[in-house]
Design a protein around this motif. Sequence first.
Motif, PDB file in Angstrom:
ATOM      1  N   TYR A   1       0.842  -1.191   0.000  1.00  0.00           N
ATOM      2  CA  TYR A   1       0.000   0.000   0.000  1.00  0.00           C
ATOM      3  C   TYR A   1       0.881   1.245   0.000  1.00  0.00           C
ATOM      4  O   TYR A   1       2.083   1.189   0.296  1.00  0.00           O
ATOM      5  CB  TYR A   1      -0.939   0.024   1.213  1.00  0.00           C
ATOM      6  N   ILE A   2       0.272   2.368  -0.355  1.00  0.00           N
ATOM      7  CA  ILE A   2       0.938   3.667  -0.298  1.00  0.00           C
ATOM      8  C   ILE A   2       0.127   4.550   0.643  1.00  0.00           C
ATOM      9  O   ILE A   2      -1.080   4.723   0.451  1.00  0.00           O
ATOM     10  CB  ILE A   2       1.028   4.322  -1.693  1.00  0.00           C
ATOM     11  N   LEU A   3       0.769   5.064   1.663  1.00  0.00           N
ATOM     12  CA  LEU A   3       0.116   5.950   2.625  1.00  0.00           C
ATOM     13  C   LEU A   3       0.401   7.398   2.239  1.00  0.00           C
ATOM     14  O   LEU A   3       1.559   7.803   2.125  1.00  0.00           O
ATOM     15  CB  LEU A   3       0.629   5.671   4.040  1.00  0.00           C
ATOM     16  N   VAL A   4      -0.676   8.166   2.037  1.00  0.00           N
ATOM     17  CA  VAL A   4      -0.546   9.581   1.694  1.00  0.00           C
ATOM     18  C   VAL A   4      -1.160  10.404   2.820  1.00  0.00           C
ATOM     19  O   VAL A   4      -2.297  10.149   3.234  1.00  0.00           O
ATOM     20  CB  VAL A   4      -1.257   9.908   0.362  1.00  0.00           C
ATOM     21  N   ASP A   5      -0.411  11.374   3.323  1.00  0.00           N
ATOM     22  CA  ASP A   5      -0.937  12.273   4.344  1.00  0.00           C
ATOM     23  C   ASP A   5      -2.237  12.911   3.855  1.00  0.00           C
ATOM     24  O   ASP A   5      -2.360  13.278   2.675  1.00  0.00           O
ATOM     25  CB  ASP A   5       0.099  13.361   4.641  1.00  0.00           C
ATOM     26  N   GLY A   6      -3.221  13.040   4.741  1.00  0.00           N
ATOM     27  CA  GLY A   6      -4.535  13.535   4.348  1.00  0.00           C
ATOM     28  C   GLY A   6      -4.496  14.895   3.671  1.00  0.00           C
ATOM     29  O   GLY A   6      -5.102  15.098   2.611  1.00  0.00           O
ATOM     30  N   LYS A   7      -3.790  15.848   4.270  1.00  0.00           N
ATOM     31  CA  LYS A   7      -3.711  17.194   3.683  1.00  0.00           C
ATOM     32  C   LYS A   7      -2.981  17.162   2.343  1.00  0.00           C
ATOM     33  O   LYS A   7      -3.359  17.856   1.389  1.00  0.00           O
ATOM     34  CB  LYS A   7      -3.012  18.151   4.655  1.00  0.00           C
ATOM     35  N   GLN A   8      -1.933  16.347   2.268  1.00  0.00           N
ATOM     36  CA  GLN A   8      -1.194  16.219   1.014  1.00  0.00           C
ATOM     37  C   GLN A   8      -2.067  15.595  -0.069  1.00  0.00           C
ATOM     38  O   GLN A   8      -2.059  16.032  -1.227  1.00  0.00           O
ATOM     39  CB  GLN A   8       0.055  15.363   1.240  1.00  0.00           C
ATOM     40  N   CYS A   9      -2.852  14.588   0.307  1.00  0.00           N
ATOM     41  CA  CYS A   9      -3.736  13.925  -0.648  1.00  0.00           C
ATOM     42  C   CYS A   9      -4.818  14.887  -1.135  1.00  0.00           C
ATOM     43  O   CYS A   9      -5.153  14.925  -2.320  1.00  0.00           O
ATOM     44  CB  CYS A   9      -4.374  12.695  -0.005  1.00  0.00           C
ATOM     45  N   SER A  10      -5.357  15.680  -0.212  1.00  0.00           N
ATOM     46  CA  SER A  10      -6.381  16.660  -0.561  1.00  0.00           C
ATOM     47  C   SER A  10      -5.841  17.677  -1.564  1.00  0.00           C
ATOM     48  O   SER A  10      -6.492  17.994  -2.572  1.00  0.00           O
ATOM     49  CB  SER A  10      -6.869  17.370   0.702  1.00  0.00           C
ATOM     50  N   LYS A  11      -4.648  18.173  -1.301  1.00  0.00           N
ATOM     51  CA  LYS A  11      -4.031  19.156  -2.193  1.00  0.00           C
ATOM     52  C   LYS A  11      -3.730  18.542  -3.556  1.00  0.00           C
ATOM     53  O   LYS A  11      -3.952  19.168  -4.606  1.00  0.00           O
ATOM     54  CB  LYS A  11      -2.744  19.685  -1.557  1.00  0.00           C
ATOM     55  N   TYR A  12      -3.243  17.303  -3.549  1.00  0.00           N
ATOM     56  CA  TYR A  12      -2.907  16.620  -4.801  1.00  0.00           C
ATOM     57  C   TYR A  12      -4.158  16.390  -5.645  1.00  0.00           C
ATOM     58  O   TYR A  12      -4.159  16.621  -6.861  1.00  0.00           O
ATOM     59  CB  TYR A  12      -2.222  15.293  -4.488  1.00  0.00           C
ATOM     60  N   LEU A  13      -5.236  15.949  -4.992  1.00  0.00           N
ATOM     61  CA  LEU A  13      -6.492  15.722  -5.704  1.00  0.00           C
ATOM     62  C   LEU A  13      -7.008  17.030  -6.299  1.00  0.00           C
ATOM     63  O   LEU A  13      -7.465  17.070  -7.448  1.00  0.00           O
ATOM     64  CB  LEU A  13      -7.535  15.121  -4.757  1.00  0.00           C
ATOM     65  N   LYS A  14      -6.915  18.106  -5.531  1.00  0.00           N
ATOM     66  CA  LYS A  14      -7.372  19.417  -6.010  1.00  0.00           C
ATOM     67  C   LYS A  14      -6.556  19.865  -7.225  1.00  0.00           C
ATOM     68  O   LYS A  14      -7.110  20.290  -8.248  1.00  0.00           O
ATOM     69  CB  LYS A  14      -7.259  20.451  -4.893  1.00  0.00           C
ATOM     70  N   ASN A  15      -5.232  19.745  -7.132  1.00  0.00           N
ATOM     71  CA  ASN A  15      -4.373  20.167  -8.245  1.00  0.00           C
ATOM     72  C   ASN A  15      -4.585  19.310  -9.486  1.00  0.00           C
ATOM     73  O   ASN A  15      -4.638  19.820 -10.609  1.00  0.00           O
ATOM     74  CB  ASN A  15      -2.901  20.108  -7.826  1.00  0.00           C
ATOM     75  N   ARG A  16      -4.697  18.004  -9.280  1.00  0.00           N
ATOM     76  CA  ARG A  16      -4.880  17.102 -10.418  1.00  0.00           C
ATOM     77  C   ARG A  16      -6.208  17.352 -11.123  1.00  0.00           C
ATOM     78  O   ARG A  16      -6.298  17.313 -12.356  1.00  0.00           O
ATOM     79  CB  ARG A  16      -4.813  15.642  -9.953  1.00  0.00           C
ATOM     80  N   THR A  17      -7.256  17.590 -10.345  1.00  0.00           N
ATOM     81  CA  THR A  17      -8.568  17.791 -10.959  1.00  0.00           C
ATOM     82  C   THR A  17      -8.667  19.148 -11.646  1.00  0.00           C
ATOM     83  O   THR A  17      -9.298  19.273 -12.695  1.00  0.00           O
ATOM     84  CB  THR A  17      -9.688  17.654  -9.911  1.00  0.00           C
ATOM     85  N   GLU A  18      -8.020  20.167 -11.070  1.00  0.00           N
ATOM     86  CA  GLU A  18      -8.010  21.471 -11.732  1.00  0.00           C
ATOM     87  C   GLU A  18      -7.263  21.389 -13.057  1.00  0.00           C
ATOM     88  O   GLU A  18      -7.672  21.980 -14.062  1.00  0.00           O
ATOM     89  CB  GLU A  18      -7.371  22.520 -10.816  1.00  0.00           C
ATOM     90  N   ASP A  19      -6.174  20.619 -13.057  1.00  0.00           N
ATOM     91  CA  ASP A  19      -5.417  20.409 -14.293  1.00  0.00           C
ATOM     92  C   ASP A  19      -6.266  19.663 -15.321  1.00  0.00           C
ATOM     93  O   ASP A  19      -6.255  19.975 -16.512  1.00  0.00           O
ATOM     94  CB  ASP A  19      -4.145  19.619 -13.983  1.00  0.00           C
ATOM     95  N   LEU A  20      -7.022  18.677 -14.833  1.00  0.00           N
ATOM     96  CA  LEU A  20      -7.880  17.890 -15.717  1.00  0.00           C
ATOM     97  C   LEU A  20      -8.958  18.765 -16.345  1.00  0.00           C
ATOM     98  O   LEU A  20      -9.248  18.666 -17.541  1.00  0.00           O
ATOM     99  CB  LEU A  20      -8.525  16.750 -14.920  1.00  0.00           C
ATOM    100  N   LEU A  21      -9.533  19.642 -15.544  1.00  0.00           N
ATOM    101  CA  LEU A  21     -10.574  20.535 -16.057  1.00  0.00           C
ATOM    102  C   LEU A  21     -10.009  21.527 -17.071  1.00  0.00           C
ATOM    103  O   LEU A  21     -10.663  21.881 -18.051  1.00  0.00           O
ATOM    104  CB  LEU A  21     -11.235  21.288 -14.892  1.00  0.00           C
ATOM    105  N   GLU A  22      -8.781  21.968 -16.823  1.00  0.00           N
ATOM    106  CA  GLU A  22      -8.163  22.949 -17.717  1.00  0.00           C
ATOM    107  C   GLU A  22      -7.743  22.327 -19.043  1.00  0.00           C
ATOM    108  O   GLU A  22      -7.922  22.912 -20.109  1.00  0.00           O
ATOM    109  CB  GLU A  22      -6.947  23.570 -17.025  1.00  0.00           C
TER     110      GLU A  22
END
Length: 336
Positions: A121-142
Motif C-alpha cells: 500500500y501507499i500511505l498519503v498524508d490527508g492534507k497532502q492527498c487533498s491538495k494533490y487531488l485538487k491540483n490534479r482535478t483542476e489540471d484535468l478541467l483545464e
Amino acid sequence: MTLTKEQFKKLKALLGKLKEIQDVFYKKYGVNDIYSNSKIFEILIANELNHILIPGHSGSKDAKDEEGEEFEYKHFKETSGNHSWTFNDYTDTTIIGLSKVKGAIFAHIDDTQFPPKLDWYILVDGKQCSKYLKNRTEDLLERKPKGFVNKRKMINFSALQLERDLHLSKTTVDEINKSGRYYLWLKEIFEIAHQIEEITGITQILTSNKFWELLVSLRLGHQVLSEQAGHDAIDKAGNLYEYKISKNHSWNFQDISDNVLKKYEKDKAIILATVNKEEMKILNIFSADSLRVINRLREKLDEKRERYSDKGGLRRLQVSLSKGDLEKIEAIELKI
C-alpha cells in the motif's frame, strides 16, 4: 444453475453461516452488510494495519487507529481490469474531507492467492492527498482531455503517479496479520466463500454485488457470469440478463451511455430485485423487457438533461427506476 439436492443443502448451510457471522460481527463492531460493495476488503485492510472500522458506508471515513485518527481507504485487486484507484466524485466536499483525515491508504489486494491478502500500500498524508487531488482535478478541467470537460468529476490515480508526483514509496506487507482483531472473522468468511464458489462455479462472490446476484440467481435458476462477461446472468436456454439490486424500490443505472444501452438490448430481461441486506433476504424480484427498460431510461435521461440544462448540464449519465416506473415498463413480479 443446476445443483444436486446435496449441493443445495450444503449451499444453504454455508449461506446460513455467513448470516450468523454478519449478525455477530454487527453486534461486536457495529458494521453491517459486510458482503456488499467489496466491504470485506476494507475489513482486510483494517486488520492488516491494526485499524478499527468506522460503522457506515458511503459518506463516512473507513477506519481509525488506536488514537482515533481517521483514514480513507482506496483499493484495487490484482484481478481487476483497472489497476488504479478511483475517486468517483471529486467535489469540494471530497477534497475538504480528505484534508481532515490522518491519511489515505491506497492499497493493492492480491486476490490471485487464497485467501486474498493486502500485499502493499501507499500511505498519503490527508492534507497532502487533498491538495494533490485538487491540483490534479483542476489540471484535468483545464486540459479538457478528449476535447470536453469531465463533468462526471471522476479521476483515477495510479501507483506510478503517487510515487512520481508525491515522492512516496510502497509499503510491503509480507505476512498476514494473524493477531489482528478481524483475522479470525476474515479467515472463516473467505473459507466459506471459497466453498460457495466451488459449488456454484461463481468467482469473486465478495466483490461488488456478486453475493446478491448469487442469491437472486438461485431463485431464478440462472447462472451468474463473471464481471468480464458484460452481462450478469444467463439461463439454460442461453438468454442473458442484467440484474439491478436495491434495498428499496429504487434501482440505479449508472453511466448509461449508448454503448451500455446497446449491451442491454442483448438481454432478454432486466431483473429488478429488492433485498434486506441485514437479514440477507430477497424481498421482491421484478422482470421487465429490456427494450421497455431502455426506452424508459432514455426518457428519464432526457427529462434530467432538461432539468439541468441551465446548471451546466449533466455530471453523470445516471438515472434510477422507481416503484412508479414498474407499471410504465410493464414489469412483472416473479414468484419467489
